[in-house]
Write a protein that holds these residues in place. Structure first.
Motif, short mmCIF file in Angstrom:
data_model
loop_
_atom_site.label_atom_id
_atom_site.label_comp_id
_atom_site.label_asym_id
_atom_site.label_seq_id
_atom_site.Cartn_x
_atom_site.Cartn_y
_atom_site.Cartn_z
N PRO A 53 0.81 -1.23 0.00
CA PRO A 53 0.00 0.00 0.00
C PRO A 53 0.84 1.27 0.00
O PRO A 53 0.30 2.37 -0.18
CB PRO A 53 -0.83 -0.12 1.28
N GLY A 54 2.16 1.15 0.17
CA GLY A 54 3.02 2.32 0.12
C GLY A 54 2.98 3.02 -1.23
O GLY A 54 3.34 4.20 -1.34
N VAL A 55 2.51 2.30 -2.26
CA VAL A 55 2.41 2.90 -3.58
C VAL A 55 1.48 4.11 -3.55
O VAL A 55 1.66 5.07 -4.31
CB VAL A 55 1.94 1.86 -4.62
N PHE A 56 0.50 4.10 -2.66
CA PHE A 56 -0.44 5.23 -2.59
C PHE A 56 0.23 6.48 -2.05
O PHE A 56 -0.08 7.60 -2.47
CB PHE A 56 -1.65 4.85 -1.75
N ASP A 57 1.14 6.32 -1.10
CA ASP A 57 1.90 7.48 -0.61
C ASP A 57 2.77 8.06 -1.72
O ASP A 57 2.90 9.29 -1.84
CB ASP A 57 2.77 7.08 0.58
N PHE A 58 3.35 7.18 -2.53
CA PHE A 58 4.16 7.64 -3.65
C PHE A 58 3.31 8.43 -4.64
O PHE A 58 3.68 9.53 -5.08
CB PHE A 58 4.82 6.45 -4.34
N LEU A 59 2.13 7.90 -4.97
CA LEU A 59 1.24 8.59 -5.91
C LEU A 59 0.79 9.93 -5.35
O LEU A 59 0.72 10.93 -6.08
CB LEU A 59 0.02 7.73 -6.22
N ARG A 60 0.48 9.97 -4.08
CA ARG A 60 0.08 11.24 -3.46
C ARG A 60 1.19 12.28 -3.64
O ARG A 60 0.93 13.44 -3.98
CB ARG A 60 -0.21 11.03 -1.98
N GLY A 61 2.44 11.85 -3.40
CA GLY A 61 3.55 12.77 -3.55
C GLY A 61 3.73 13.27 -4.96
O GLY A 61 4.07 14.44 -5.17
N VAL A 62 3.47 12.41 -5.95
CA VAL A 62 3.60 12.82 -7.35
C VAL A 62 2.46 13.77 -7.73
O VAL A 62 2.69 14.82 -8.34
CB VAL A 62 3.62 11.60 -8.28
N LEU A 63 1.22 13.41 -7.38
CA LEU A 63 0.07 14.20 -7.81
C LEU A 63 0.02 15.57 -7.13
O LEU A 63 -0.55 16.51 -7.68
CB LEU A 63 -1.23 13.43 -7.53
N THR A 64 0.59 15.68 -5.95
CA THR A 64 0.64 16.98 -5.25
C THR A 64 1.97 17.69 -5.46
O THR A 64 2.17 18.80 -4.95
CB THR A 64 0.42 16.79 -3.74
N LEU A 65 2.90 17.05 -6.20
CA LEU A 65 4.25 17.56 -6.46
C LEU A 65 5.10 17.60 -5.19
O LEU A 65 6.21 18.17 -5.22
CB LEU A 65 4.21 18.95 -7.11
N ASP A 66 4.63 17.02 -4.09
CA ASP A 66 5.46 16.98 -2.88
C ASP A 66 6.72 16.16 -3.12
O ASP A 66 7.76 16.41 -2.48
CB ASP A 66 4.67 16.37 -1.71
N ALA A 71 13.41 21.95 -8.93
CA ALA A 71 13.58 22.30 -10.34
C ALA A 71 14.21 21.12 -11.07
O ALA A 71 14.58 20.12 -10.46
CB ALA A 71 14.45 23.54 -10.49
N GLY A 72 14.27 21.23 -12.39
CA GLY A 72 14.95 20.19 -13.16
C GLY A 72 14.01 19.29 -13.93
O GLY A 72 12.78 19.42 -13.88
N ALA A 73 14.59 18.34 -14.66
CA ALA A 73 13.84 17.47 -15.55
C ALA A 73 12.86 16.59 -14.79
O ALA A 73 11.74 16.34 -15.26
CB ALA A 73 14.81 16.61 -16.37
N ARG A 74 13.27 16.10 -13.61
CA ARG A 74 12.37 15.21 -12.86
C ARG A 74 11.12 15.96 -12.43
O ARG A 74 10.01 15.42 -12.49
CB ARG A 74 13.11 14.64 -11.64
N ARG A 75 11.27 17.21 -12.00
CA ARG A 75 10.09 17.99 -11.61
C ARG A 75 9.19 18.21 -12.84
O ARG A 75 7.96 18.09 -12.73
CB ARG A 75 10.51 19.33 -11.01
N ARG A 76 9.79 18.51 -13.99
CA ARG A 76 8.98 18.75 -15.19
C ARG A 76 8.19 17.50 -15.56
O ARG A 76 7.02 17.60 -15.96
CB ARG A 76 9.88 19.18 -16.36
N ARG A 77 8.81 16.33 -15.41
CA ARG A 77 8.10 15.10 -15.74
C ARG A 77 6.96 14.85 -14.76
O ARG A 77 5.88 14.38 -15.14
CB ARG A 77 9.07 13.91 -15.75
N MET A 78 7.17 15.15 -13.48
CA MET A 78 6.09 14.96 -12.48
C MET A 78 4.94 15.94 -12.73
O MET A 78 3.77 15.58 -12.60
CB MET A 78 6.64 15.12 -11.07
N VAL A 79 5.29 17.17 -13.07
CA VAL A 79 4.23 18.15 -13.38
C VAL A 79 3.42 17.68 -14.58
O VAL A 79 2.18 17.72 -14.57
CB VAL A 79 4.84 19.55 -13.66
#
Length: 471
Positions: A53-66, A71-79
């Motif tokens: 279920p830790g996958v949900f914490d990961f998704l939350r972090g991506v969808l909220t950009l937490d 900055a950088g390419a990784r942030r652009r891909r998450m956005v």
């Protein structure tokens, strides 16, 4: 995390999204959007059987950009991923809510409308004023729509169906009689009686929403039959409980069509429908007048879908995309009246609704600052009519607009009454204003003065009032 686990988790979150979409951008996430994401993620986690279920914490972090770096390419891909997910949730929610749940949850189908939660049975006056005041302060240019290409039922059909909630005992008796009258039109198959009771209940509500106030002739009855056949087929396929677009159940659909056709060939049933509709239609049209007044007088920008300038009784598309008689509307616009009371004599022709819209839009054109930046002031009636009147003022300096719309009409009108007018309906009740002044009713030309306006005088000739400050 595995690709399979991520796919399952994303599907679980999207399926539980409480709104169409969030608005996360490269600038970040608003707290309101964060709450929606948190709610969906937490609901998905509780229901999930995913091994980690830790996958949900990961998704939350991506969808909220937490989880994104500053900055950088990784942030652009998450956005980019968060924004693409927002494009996914809107059609998922629409298909799950509008195009499935709204055809299954049938307590009162007037509530099953885009933007509404059908579990919310009505809106208190206090809640209405709070929402309107917030719109006046924060969203003065937002669109106010009551019918669109995508509504499940037109504004006037909803108003009429909603009036059933004012007569629950009579409605229950009608349902019992109609079920008995039409039971021989049902089909027995594999130990079942078809259609389901829920679909039968849906049919009766839809029928009342569009049935003409006067008994239809042969050609009009045939048109109603075809409209209701098409609507009920779409309704059961959208519900996806007994049949669907991609997996149709021909036997069930045939049984439903036979029920619709044969019910409308049943003289006893038609007699009861034709006896029921006149009062219900009258109540619904009066509700529509109040709705038209509140819409045109509220802060925001009123939007009018094709054909709704007059009373329009339509069901979901394609029924609401039938040809509009624009020539008739142009002709009626050329016939402005100084005697609005006369419009009540043939209320069903829609001229009363057009009168409210025409005069209301002219007032908006004359006082744009009131509707886009004016101060919203809730107003209240007294004398036992507190719940029967929705009223508010918009003020900017010395300019003012006051809208007064009756509600819950069945309590105001005895059987056979045309409209709640004068002392017979309103007694000594008054509308308490926030300040004394001289006002002109733009719908009737009448003038009123004071800080407490008698409702019997406001509604002496016409069932809604729209006042502007002035001698």
């Amino acid at each position: 995390y595995t690709e399979s686990g991520l796919r399952k988790a994303l599907a679980e979150v999207a399926a539980r999204f409480p709104v169409y979409r969030t608005y996360v951008t490269a600038r970040g996430v608003h707290e309101t959007d964060r709450r929606y994401i948190d709610w969906a993620v937490n609901a998905a986690r509780r229901a999930s059987h995913i091994a980690d279920p830790g996958v949900f914490d990961f998704l939350r972090g991506v969808l909220t950009l937490d989880a994104a770096p500053p900055a950088g390419a990784r942030r652009r891909r998450m956005v980019e991923f968060a924004m693409r997910f927002q494009q996914l949730t809107a059609p998922v929610v629409a298909k799950g809510v509008e195009d499935t749940a709204f055809y299954r949850y049938l307590r009162l189908i007037a509530l099953n409308e885009v933007g509404n939660d059908p579990r919310d049975f009505g809106f208190s006056l206090k809640a209405f004023h709070a929402a309107s005041e917030d719109r006046a302060k924060h969203w003065p240019c937002t669109m106010i729509g009551s019918s669109t290409h995508d509504t499940k039922r037109s504004e006037d059909a909803r108003a009429r169906i909603g009036a059933l909630s004012e007569m629950p005992s009579a409605w229950l008796l009608l349902l019992r009689r109609w079920h008995l009258a039409n039971r021989s039109r049902r089909t027995e198959a594999n130990g079942e009686s078809l259609p389901t009771r829920g679909d039968e209940y849906h049919f009766y509500q839809a029928l009342l929403g569009i049935w003409p106030a006067a008994p239809p002739g042969a050609a009009e009855l045939e048109a109603l039959r075809e409209r209701l056949k098409a609507y009920m087929l779409k309704a059961v396929r959208e519900a996806k409980a007994r049949t669907s677009w991609i997996n149709p159940d021909a036997e069930y659909e045939a049984a439903l069509e036979r029920f619709v056709v044969q019910s409308l060939d049943n003289p006893l049933f038609l007699k009861e429908v034709n006896e029921t509709v006149p009062r219900l239609a009258r109540l619904g049209m009066l509700v529509s007048l109040s709705q038209a007044l509140v819409k045109v007088a509220s802060p925001g920008v009123p939007d009018y879908y094709q054909g709704t300038e007059l009373f329009d009784f339509s069901l979901v598309d394609p029924d609401n995309r039938r040809a509009v008689d624009y020539a008739l509307r142009r002709r009626l616009l050329e016939q402005d009246t100084d005697d609005p009371g006369a419009l009540l004599e043939r209320l069903e022709d829609g001229r009363a609704k057009l009168h409210v819209i025409r005069r209301g839009l002219a007032l908006r054109r004359a006082h744009p600052a009131l509707f886009h930046g004016g101060r919203y002031v809730p107003l209240h009636a007294d004398g036992g009519r507190e719940e029967n009147v929705l009223a508010f003022a918009l003020r900017s300096g010395t300019a003012a607009v006051i809208a007064v719309a009756p509600r819950l009409f069945s309590r105001l009108m005895p059987e056979g009454a045309a409209a709640p007018l004068g002392e017979a309906a309103w007694g000594a009740a008054t509308l308490r204003l926030d300040r004394a002044g001289a006002y002109r009713n733009v719908l009737t030309g009448e003038r009123h003065e004071g800080e407490a306006l008698p409702l019997a005088a406001l509604f002496a000739r016409f069932p809604v009032a729209l006042l502007t400050a002035g001698p």
